[in-house]
Write a protein that holds these residues in place. Sequence first.
Motif, PDB file in Angstrom:
ATOM      1  N   LEU A 159      33.094  63.038 -12.618  1.00 39.00           N
ATOM      2  CA  LEU A 159      33.577  63.847 -13.724  1.00 39.00           C
ATOM      3  C   LEU A 159      34.310  62.984 -14.756  1.00 39.00           C
ATOM      4  O   LEU A 159      34.226  63.241 -15.963  1.00 39.00           O
ATOM      5  CB  LEU A 159      34.504  64.947 -13.212  1.00 39.00           C
ATOM      6  N   GLN A 160      35.003  61.968 -14.284  1.00 46.16           N
ATOM      7  CA  GLN A 160      35.672  61.064 -15.212  1.00 46.16           C
ATOM      8  C   GLN A 160      34.661  60.306 -16.070  1.00 46.16           C
ATOM      9  O   GLN A 160      34.872  60.122 -17.275  1.00 46.16           O
ATOM     10  CB  GLN A 160      36.550  60.076 -14.440  1.00 46.16           C
ATOM     11  N   ALA A 161      33.560  59.899 -15.453  1.00 44.57           N
ATOM     12  CA  ALA A 161      32.531  59.164 -16.200  1.00 44.57           C
ATOM     13  C   ALA A 161      31.845  60.049 -17.230  1.00 44.57           C
ATOM     14  O   ALA A 161      31.367  59.557 -18.270  1.00 44.57           O
ATOM     15  CB  ALA A 161      31.503  58.588 -15.231  1.00 44.57           C
ATOM     16  N   LEU A 197      31.443  66.147 -21.132  1.00 47.82           N
ATOM     17  CA  LEU A 197      31.821  67.397 -20.481  1.00 47.82           C
ATOM     18  C   LEU A 197      33.333  67.578 -20.562  1.00 47.82           C
ATOM     19  O   LEU A 197      34.080  67.195 -19.661  1.00 47.82           O
ATOM     20  CB  LEU A 197      31.354  67.405 -19.021  1.00 47.82           C
ATOM     21  N   ASN A 198      33.772  68.137 -21.666  1.00 48.45           N
ATOM     22  CA  ASN A 198      35.173  68.504 -21.835  1.00 48.45           C
ATOM     23  C   ASN A 198      35.211  69.789 -22.651  1.00 48.45           C
ATOM     24  O   ASN A 198      34.284  70.075 -23.431  1.00 48.45           O
ATOM     25  CB  ASN A 198      35.973  67.394 -22.514  1.00 48.45           C
ATOM     26  N   PRO A 199      36.229  70.613 -22.471  1.00 40.98           N
ATOM     27  CA  PRO A 199      36.230  71.946 -23.106  1.00 40.98           C
ATOM     28  C   PRO A 199      36.043  71.930 -24.618  1.00 40.98           C
ATOM     29  O   PRO A 199      35.273  72.722 -25.162  1.00 40.98           O
ATOM     30  CB  PRO A 199      37.595  72.518 -22.704  1.00 40.98           C
ATOM     31  N   GLY A 200      36.747  71.031 -25.306  1.00 41.98           N
ATOM     32  CA  GLY A 200      36.653  71.013 -26.763  1.00 41.98           C
ATOM     33  C   GLY A 200      35.251  70.735 -27.262  1.00 41.98           C
ATOM     34  O   GLY A 200      34.729  71.435 -28.144  1.00 41.98           O
ATOM     35  N   SER A 243      25.480  72.077 -16.008  1.00 42.71           N
ATOM     36  CA  SER A 243      26.800  71.474 -15.809  1.00 42.71           C
ATOM     37  C   SER A 243      27.680  72.277 -14.869  1.00 42.71           C
ATOM     38  O   SER A 243      28.801  71.864 -14.576  1.00 42.71           O
ATOM     39  CB  SER A 243      27.505  71.300 -17.154  1.00 42.71           C
ATOM     40  N   ILE A 244      27.188  73.430 -14.384  1.00 42.02           N
ATOM     41  CA  ILE A 244      27.932  74.121 -13.324  1.00 42.02           C
ATOM     42  C   ILE A 244      28.057  73.211 -12.110  1.00 42.02           C
ATOM     43  O   ILE A 244      29.067  73.222 -11.401  1.00 42.02           O
ATOM     44  CB  ILE A 244      27.233  75.442 -12.948  1.00 42.02           C
ATOM     45  N   GLU A 245      27.007  72.416 -11.864  1.00 43.43           N
ATOM     46  CA  GLU A 245      27.051  71.373 -10.827  1.00 43.43           C
ATOM     47  C   GLU A 245      26.893  70.017 -11.520  1.00 43.43           C
ATOM     48  O   GLU A 245      25.782  69.491 -11.613  1.00 43.43           O
ATOM     49  CB  GLU A 245      25.946  71.601  -9.799  1.00 43.43           C
ATOM     50  N   PRO A 246      27.992  69.442 -11.997  1.00 38.95           N
ATOM     51  CA  PRO A 246      27.896  68.244 -12.838  1.00 38.95           C
ATOM     52  C   PRO A 246      27.444  66.993 -12.105  1.00 38.95           C
ATOM     53  O   PRO A 246      27.121  65.997 -12.748  1.00 38.95           O
ATOM     54  CB  PRO A 246      29.321  68.077 -13.370  1.00 38.95           C
ATOM     55  N   HIS A 247      27.402  67.027 -10.781  1.00 34.51           N
ATOM     56  CA  HIS A 247      26.913  65.863 -10.028  1.00 34.51           C
ATOM     57  C   HIS A 247      25.388  65.799 -10.008  1.00 34.51           C
ATOM     58  O   HIS A 247      24.828  64.802  -9.561  1.00 34.51           O
ATOM     59  CB  HIS A 247      27.441  65.903  -8.588  1.00 34.51           C
ATOM     60  N   PRO A 254      41.450  69.990 -15.367  1.00 30.00           N
ATOM     61  CA  PRO A 254      41.933  68.596 -15.366  1.00 30.00           C
ATOM     62  C   PRO A 254      42.183  68.037 -13.973  1.00 30.00           C
ATOM     63  O   PRO A 254      41.959  66.844 -13.737  1.00 30.00           O
ATOM     64  CB  PRO A 254      43.225  68.674 -16.180  1.00 30.00           C
ATOM     65  N   ALA A 255      42.639  68.881 -13.045  1.00 31.01           N
ATOM     66  CA  ALA A 255      42.895  68.393 -11.686  1.00 31.01           C
ATOM     67  C   ALA A 255      41.602  67.925 -11.015  1.00 31.01           C
ATOM     68  O   ALA A 255      41.593  66.906 -10.310  1.00 31.01           O
ATOM     69  CB  ALA A 255      43.556  69.497 -10.853  1.00 31.01           C
TER      70      ALA A 255
END
Length: 413
Positions: free
Chosen positions: A141-143, A148-151, A215-219, A132-133
């Motif tokens: 990452l916010q977009a 891309l979230n754990p759940g 997604s290891i490198e989400p950019h 989360p940090a």
Amino acid sequence: MSVSPLRHPAGRLAGVPGRHCSAADFAPPPALDRIQRLAVTAGGVGVIVLAFGAFLSPTYFFRSYLVAWVYCVGIAFGCLALLMLQHLTGGGWAVVVRRQLEAATRTIPLLAVLSLPLLGWGLPHVYSWANPANVRADRVLQAKAAYLNPGFFIARTLLYLAIAIILSVLLNRLSLAQDRTANPELPRRMRMVSGPGLVVFCLMVTFAAVDWLMSIEPHWSSTMYGFYLIASQALSAVTFTIIIALFLSRREPMSRVFEAKHFHDYGKLFLAFNMLWTYFCFSQFLITWAGNLPEEIFWYRHRITGGWGWVAMAVVVFHFMLPFSLLLSRDLKRRPQWLAAVASLMLAMRFVDLFWQAEPAYGADRRIELYWMYPAALLALGGIWLWAFADQLKKRPLLPINDPELDKVTVHE
């Protein structure tokens, strides 16, 4: 298990005249017990070493666990794809190794269980978007947080595994029913499962490639990355199949079945998938490099600088150039020992390639002295998986009794 005898118009199987064959004639050899003992020993040693590494660095434990898990999943998923391809095309090229492919697909439930440590505790150690940090400090990452979230990641991974298990169960049940009843409708039913199943499989692996590796490198993103993983899994499956086929071809009863023509077919398939893998990788590289956009080329820059260029060169030489050059030889493809040696090299390079895909993404977090956890993770998960594969292979006859293609592929030239 009650199995009806296999009856051929020519009255022969594998060059044995005047004989009706049953499941008992193609029972698995006792040598598979030795494979299981070696596999469980290797897996046990790997688990102990990897557990020690988890105390040293949980982050490296989960990084290496991810790569080893994706490697083992790749073999099982690739075997599922080859199995569906064989049913769909109706060719005899995979009939004599169909039981190997089926046994590999029946290990997918085990791989689902082995995913639990990663899904339960490992995501923040492997993926920046799972922290989360990091998300609060990064607009990209916010977009992407809705996806891309754990759940949602855990739900998608379980869905991929569930789809693969369902396809495996359907095909294995139909194959077992064919052994028992020789129902002429069963090949058509297996084709009906395999046609849409192969389409769903390709879509599933495309999304899995994005989730597990990209997604290891989400950019960074690439529309060809999913095709890379599909070709990788097919390549892992066909090379693993060649090695097991060689092992079985030296022992009864399969020594009466396997011939040079079978390995020649597998060698051609090996060459085709290696060229396909190279095409996807080079196309992705060419498009990215030609675009020359900072948001795209950094992925390659991480993997060709700081010593990673040598690993990249090893992948180019030993994953493509050397196997490609050797597999052009018809003579090599008809020599099982030589072909299996090239296949063994490819299986090793598949792990090196996955390591090269994942580890450079972590930048400043790299600690070379802990790289030994990667082979330890492969030893642990690979040993456990190989034990399960051999156990499944022992549960059915080594040939699909009553398959309509069996007579063609088992009569000697």
